[in-house]
Design a protein around this motif. Structure first.
Motif, PDB file in Angstrom:
ATOM      1  N   LEU A 253       6.413  10.989  12.583  1.00 48.41           N
ATOM      2  CA  LEU A 253       6.214  10.984  13.974  1.00 48.41           C
ATOM      3  C   LEU A 253       4.585  11.434  14.197  1.00 48.41           C
ATOM      4  CD1 LEU A 253       8.826  13.917  15.029  1.00 48.41           C
ATOM      5  CD2 LEU A 253       8.248  11.528  16.070  1.00 48.41           C
ATOM      6  N   TRP A 254       3.902  12.186  13.171  1.00 49.49           N
ATOM      7  CA  TRP A 254       2.303  12.311  13.133  1.00 49.49           C
ATOM      8  C   TRP A 254       1.726  10.975  13.185  1.00 49.49           C
ATOM      9  CZ3 TRP A 254       0.248  16.318  15.290  1.00 49.49           C
ATOM     10  CH2 TRP A 254       0.927  17.651  15.268  1.00 49.49           C
ATOM     11  N   PHE A 255       2.463  10.053  12.195  1.00 49.13           N
ATOM     12  CA  PHE A 255       1.683   8.898  11.981  1.00 49.13           C
ATOM     13  C   PHE A 255       1.631   8.082  13.205  1.00 49.13           C
ATOM     14  CE2 PHE A 255       1.591   4.899   9.632  1.00 49.13           C
ATOM     15  CZ  PHE A 255       0.156   4.981   8.931  1.00 49.13           C
TER      16      PHE A 255
ATOM     17  N   PRO B 145      -4.251   8.206   7.848  1.00 47.35           N
ATOM     18  CA  PRO B 145      -3.206   8.451   7.255  1.00 47.35           C
ATOM     19  C   PRO B 145      -3.460   9.882   6.415  1.00 47.35           C
ATOM     20  CG  PRO B 145      -3.539   6.219   6.596  1.00 47.35           C
ATOM     21  CD  PRO B 145      -4.513   6.755   7.475  1.00 47.35           C
ATOM     22  N   VAL B 146      -4.421   9.954   5.701  1.00 41.82           N
ATOM     23  CA  VAL B 146      -4.887  11.310   4.861  1.00 41.82           C
ATOM     24  C   VAL B 146      -4.570  12.724   5.650  1.00 41.82           C
ATOM     25  CG1 VAL B 146      -6.241  12.392   3.314  1.00 41.82           C
ATOM     26  CG2 VAL B 146      -5.899   9.981   3.224  1.00 41.82           C
ATOM     27  N   THR B 147      -5.179  12.339   7.093  1.00 44.86           N
ATOM     28  CA  THR B 147      -5.431  13.596   7.886  1.00 44.86           C
ATOM     29  C   THR B 147      -3.908  13.787   8.474  1.00 44.86           C
ATOM     30  OG1 THR B 147      -7.322  12.569   8.692  1.00 44.86           O
ATOM     31  CG2 THR B 147      -6.495  14.318   9.966  1.00 44.86           C
ATOM     32  N   VAL B 148      -3.283  12.780   8.770  1.00 41.54           N
ATOM     33  CA  VAL B 148      -1.945  12.714   9.134  1.00 41.54           C
ATOM     34  C   VAL B 148      -0.962  13.732   7.771  1.00 41.54           C
ATOM     35  CG1 VAL B 148       0.455  11.538   9.393  1.00 41.54           C
ATOM     36  CG2 VAL B 148      -1.591  11.105  10.651  1.00 41.54           C
ATOM     37  N   ALA B 149      -1.331  13.316   6.605  1.00 46.57           N
ATOM     38  CA  ALA B 149      -0.734  13.836   5.515  1.00 46.57           C
ATOM     39  C   ALA B 149      -0.869  15.336   5.606  1.00 46.57           C
ATOM     40  CB  ALA B 149      -0.946  13.163   4.411  1.00 46.57           C
ATOM     41  N   VAL B 150      -2.022  15.749   5.586  1.00 43.18           N
ATOM     42  CA  VAL B 150      -2.608  17.169   5.778  1.00 43.18           C
ATOM     43  C   VAL B 150      -2.081  17.729   6.856  1.00 43.18           C
ATOM     44  CG1 VAL B 150      -4.535  18.645   5.873  1.00 43.18           C
ATOM     45  CG2 VAL B 150      -4.716  16.811   4.439  1.00 43.18           C
ATOM     46  N   ILE B 151      -1.910  17.169   7.948  1.00 40.32           N
ATOM     47  CA  ILE B 151      -1.376  18.013   9.056  1.00 40.32           C
ATOM     48  C   ILE B 151       0.006  18.240   8.939  1.00 40.32           C
ATOM     49  CG2 ILE B 151      -0.810  17.889  11.695  1.00 40.32           C
ATOM     50  CD1 ILE B 151      -3.470  16.439  11.818  1.00 40.32           C
ATOM     51  N   GLY B 152       0.867  17.212   8.576  1.00 43.12           N
ATOM     52  CA  GLY B 152       2.383  17.235   8.391  1.00 43.12           C
ATOM     53  C   GLY B 152       2.954  18.222   7.415  1.00 43.12           C
ATOM     54  N   LEU B 153       2.317  18.026   6.132  1.00 44.68           N
ATOM     55  CA  LEU B 153       2.569  18.833   5.182  1.00 44.68           C
ATOM     56  C   LEU B 153       2.298  20.331   5.390  1.00 44.68           C
ATOM     57  CD1 LEU B 153       1.729  16.515   2.087  1.00 44.68           C
ATOM     58  CD2 LEU B 153       3.953  16.976   2.581  1.00 44.68           C
TER      59      LEU B 153
END
Lengths: 253, 284
Positions: free
Chosen positions: B127-129, B149-157
């Motif tokens: 979803l964030w992606f 992708p890395v920012t999305v990973a940080v936010i989502g996790l």
């Protein structure tokens, strides 16, 4: 004699249950007042209102001339900010039934915590004071122990030293010996008696009738949220006027 | 049983002194049988792993410390650290809100935990992606450029982690006896001091074990970001085996690194727990 604690028509309810139904009580400076009464009579709640651990619903309490927890403006009592209440509490020592020592701090750190963080005393000065207090309650060698390594009686003596470290004008004891094994009660009562002899103003909620007789200037008997009678130990304990007092005393004596 | 019958039962005492009697422990044949069976199975498994050529241990050794794998490992490590730090910071705020006297804060905190525990992390990452489909621009910047992708990973996790951290922290705070706070109030300690000096150190005893669980879970859980092409440890291994078709050896590389880091964290947990057990008289 000057009045240290003045309690005027204090009411307190927990939900639908009214636990204090209008309490009036004056405690003189240097006096020891012992409050007796059955469980649920409101005596612990009354004690807790004196340092604002419980807020009153109606009425007012002054300690050494200052309203506890409120500021008066005309006919209104405005609740004080927490910081001001905390400052008032540093002048009122409170000793709990279950000691409530901080288990993760050593005995010494328990005692210096409030002087250092609430009164901003230099640490070295607080440590000196703490060691003197520990000697006074007979635990000079336990400064570095953790609470759980001590007996119940020793823990309660540390708790008394912790309360004294703030040099309070008034000491409140909430059933200080009720959580102790019978053979440990004496050592705690001895410390409290010693404080009484030195003229500390104290209010003690207890079931120890013998202690009341020996130490109290005034004995107050409470039942169902009211003061049933009060007077000298001789009056209340030996010649009670009220039937309820007599019934209570006949059960505990 | 009355004291009468007790006395009768005890009456025929052995005439000889009791200290000549020898105590023979119970023979535990079942234990021996089970131990032998388990060891046999274990030996069989280890043997098959070592003897199976398809594991290609030489390839494992070759790639274990190769640059792209180490870069992936590094990303996994810092992503875990950042997500844990941010997740617990947010989680602590959520726990404080949940325990506050303000009903609005309590409800919002509850709602947050409910929502983010309900959405699978994989769904959330996707979803964030693809958030650009909802908001093509954020503050005048193209969303795709802003949220790599890395920012999305940080936010989502982090959002996912915070929901769990909130419950762990709340449980820790609730485990501290109410009398501790009252004693601190009676001594005139400020709200801040009560929290940092009295409540939190005691709450940590209950917080550390589940938090360590979460840390290890997060470390391995970050491997999920490989689906949005973040080059973590797993993704780096995948990149290599997509090229060389040495699937199993490279999965072994990732496995070994995850195991090593988890073991190190386990040792760290032991010392942290010991620190917060001060005065408890019990560390196990």
């Amino acid at each position: 004699m000057s009045v240290m604690v003045d309690i005027r028509s204090v009411h307190k309810s927990f939900g639908p249950l009214e636990v204090l139904k209008g309490i009036d009580l004056a405690v003189g400076a240097g006096e020891v007042t012992v409050i007796l009464g059955p469980s649920g009579s409101g005596k612990s709640t009354l004690l807790r209102t004196i340092n604002h651990l419980e807020k009153v619903d109606r009425g007012a309490i002054t300690v050494d001339g200052a309203l506890v927890g409120y500021r008066r403006a005309g006919d209104k009592l405005h609740e004080l900010r927490e910081r001001e209440v905390l400052k008032q509490r540093t002048r009122i020592g409170f000793v709990f039934q279950n000691f409530n020592l901080f288990p993760h701090l050593t005995v010494l750190d328990n005692i210096i915590e409030a002087p250092v963080s609430a009164l901003r005393r230099p640490r070295a000065e607080a440590v000196d004071g703490a060691r003197r207090l520990l000697a006074r309650v007979g635990l000079a060698d336990k400064a570095d122990a953790y609470p759980r390594q001590l007996s119940g009686g020793q823990q309660q003596r540390v708790a008394i030293a912790r309360a004294l470290a703030l040099e309070p004008k008034l000491l409140l004891f909430d059933e200080p010996t009720s959580a102790l094994d019978p053979e440990l009660v004496g050592e705690v009562l001895d410390v409290i008696k010693d404080l009484a002899r030195q003229g500390t103003t104290m209010i003690v909620v207890t079931h120890e009738i013998g202690f009341a007789r020996e130490v109290a200037d005034t004995v107050v008997f409470m039942d169902e949220g009211r003061i049933v009678e009060q007077g000298t130990p001789g009056e209340v304990l030996d010649a009670p006027r009220e039937a309820r007092t007599r019934a209570f005393l006949s059960k505990v004596l | 049983m009355s004291s009468d019958t007790l006395a009768k039962a005890a009456a025929p005492a052995p005439p000889e002194p009791a200290d000549i009697l020898r105590i023979v422990p119970q023979r535990r044949y079942g234990q021996w049988t089970a131990a032998v069976a388990v060891l046999a199975l274990l030996g069989f498994a280890v043997n098959s792993v070592l003897r199976n050529e398809a594991f290609q241990w030489d390839v494992v050794a070759q790639y274990l410390t190769t640059d792209s794998v180490l870069r992936g490992l590094w990303l996994t490590l810092w992503l875990t650290a950042v997500v844990m730090a941010l997740g617990f910071a947010l989680g602590a705020l959520l726990a404080a809100a949940r325990l506050s006297a303000n009903p609005v804060l309590r409800a919002v905190s509850w709602g947050y935990v409910w929502l983010f525990r309900s959405i699978p992390i994989l769904v959330q990452l996707l979803l964030w992606f693809n958030i650009g489909a909802l908001y093509p621009q954020i503050l005048g910047v193209k969303t795709v450029d802003l949220l790599g992708p890395v920012t999305v990973a940080v936010i989502g996790l982090t959002l996912h982690e915070a929901a769990y951290a909130a419950e762990v922290v709340r449980a820790g705070i609730l485990s501290v006896d109410r009398g501790q706070i009252e004693a601190a109030q009676a001594l005139g300690l400020s709200r801040w001091r009560r929290w940092w000096r009295i409540v939190l150190p005691q709450a940590m005893r209950s917080i550390v074990p589940p938090a360590a669980n979460m840390l290890i879970g997060t470390l391995k859980g970050t491997s999920i970001v490989s689906v949005i092409a973040v080059s973590d440890l797993l993704f780096s291994a995948q990149l290599i085996y997509h090229r060389t078709y040495q699937v199993i050896p490279l999965l072994m590389v990732a496995t070994i690194w995850y195991t090593v880091v988890t073991s190190v964290l386990g040792v760290g947990q032991y010392y942290v727990e010991r620190h917060f057990a001060r005065g408890a008289g019990r560390t196990r």
